[in-house]
Enzyme design. Structure first.
Site, short mmCIF file in Angstrom:
data_model
loop_
_atom_site.label_atom_id
_atom_site.label_comp_id
_atom_site.label_asym_id
_atom_site.label_seq_id
_atom_site.Cartn_x
_atom_site.Cartn_y
_atom_site.Cartn_z
N LEU A 237 13.96 1.17 11.24
CA LEU A 237 12.70 1.86 11.29
C LEU A 237 11.73 2.41 10.28
O LEU A 237 12.63 2.84 9.34
CB LEU A 237 12.62 3.00 12.62
CG LEU A 237 13.64 2.38 14.06
CD1 LEU A 237 13.60 3.78 14.86
CD2 LEU A 237 12.38 1.56 14.83
N ASN B 121 9.27 3.79 3.79
CA ASN B 121 9.94 3.17 2.89
C ASN B 121 10.85 3.77 2.35
O ASN B 121 11.30 3.96 0.80
CB ASN B 121 8.81 2.97 1.65
CG ASN B 121 7.47 2.27 1.85
OD1 ASN B 121 7.70 1.05 2.71
ND2 ASN B 121 6.33 2.95 1.82
N ARG B 122 11.49 4.82 3.27
CA ARG B 122 12.79 5.43 2.93
C ARG B 122 12.53 6.73 1.74
O ARG B 122 13.24 6.96 1.05
CB ARG B 122 13.86 4.53 2.42
CG ARG B 122 14.30 3.71 3.53
CD ARG B 122 15.09 4.41 4.74
NE ARG B 122 15.44 3.82 5.49
CZ ARG B 122 14.86 3.39 6.85
NH1 ARG B 122 13.67 3.64 7.06
NH2 ARG B 122 15.52 2.59 7.84
N MET B 123 11.22 6.94 1.48
CA MET B 123 10.71 7.81 0.57
C MET B 123 10.70 9.17 1.36
O MET B 123 9.66 10.02 1.43
CB MET B 123 9.39 7.61 0.04
CG MET B 123 9.20 6.16 -0.92
SD MET B 123 10.16 6.46 -2.28
CE MET B 123 8.67 7.51 -3.20
#
Length: 217
Positions: free
Chosen positions: A8, A191-193
């Protein structure tokens, strides 16, 4: 089973280091209130990790019951596996994860029993049958031959302590407080940031002083 294609994108919020409050407890209470308002199911449920003298970590779900000026409080059987861990190693970490808000909170610190009178006062607030159940779970995590033994013990205790009659607070049951030394707030981002802000108790200042820093995701 392969979950490598399951993912997700977290895009529900952000966490800015420049705008967080000076005290982590203010942010903890704010996030908890928001989780309750958003109808997160049991937002006060937390994973509690302990490690005893055997150096083997153990984790389970417990329920947060109070946020104090110095930490967080939960209640349990002192003679349980977690109680034994705590007796051998008075350090613990708790984790809240609220998928609906894409947030986590990690709390680390030393852990100690709270005042017995406070534990007793909370015990008497519990539903009657939950009070009875605390006596059945002795020793908690101990082996029992079958469920029928538990049910028979519960029925006998219900007979001994009928509804509306006081149930004594067990000496083996009560509260612990994790006195917070570090607390990390995690907000999922695209974006997993992810945003990660950690509060550390300032050991060179007063007990109410905290420093914050941003961590890489």
């Amino acid at each position: 089973m392969d979950f490598t294609d399951q993912r997700l994108s977290y895009e529900k919020g952000m966490l800015d280091q420049q705008s967080v409050p000076e005290s982590p407890f203010e942010l903890l209470k704010g996030w908890m209130s928001e989780a309750i308002a958003q109808n997160v199911q049991e937002p006060y449920a937390m994973s509690l990790a302990t490690c005893g003298a055997d150096n083997k970590p153990s984790v389970r779900i417990v329920l947060l019951r109070e946020v104090t000026e110095t930490g967080i409080v939960f209640y349990t059987n002192y003679e349980s596996a977690k109680g034994q861990d705590i007796a051998e190693n008075p350090n613990a970490e708790a984790l809240f994860f609220w998928h609906e808000l894409e947030r986590q909170i990690r709390i680390s610190g030393s852990i100690a029993k709270i005042d017995a009178d406070k534990s007793a006062a909370y015990f008497q607030k519990r539903p009657h049958d939950s009070q009875v159940g605390a006596w059945v779970s002795q020793p908690q995590s101990g082996e029992v031959s079958n469920r029928e033994v538990m049910e028979q013990t519960f029925a006998q205790l219900q007979s001994d302590y009928p509804e509306n009659s006081p149930v004594p607070t067990p000496e083996f049951w009560g509260g612990y407080e994790i006195r917070v030394e570090k607390i990390e707030f995690w907000q999922g981002r695209a974006n997993r940031m992810h945003d990660r802000i950690v509060y550390m108790r300032d050991q060179n200042s007063s007990s109410s002083a905290w420093t914050t820093k941003r961590l890489l995701p």
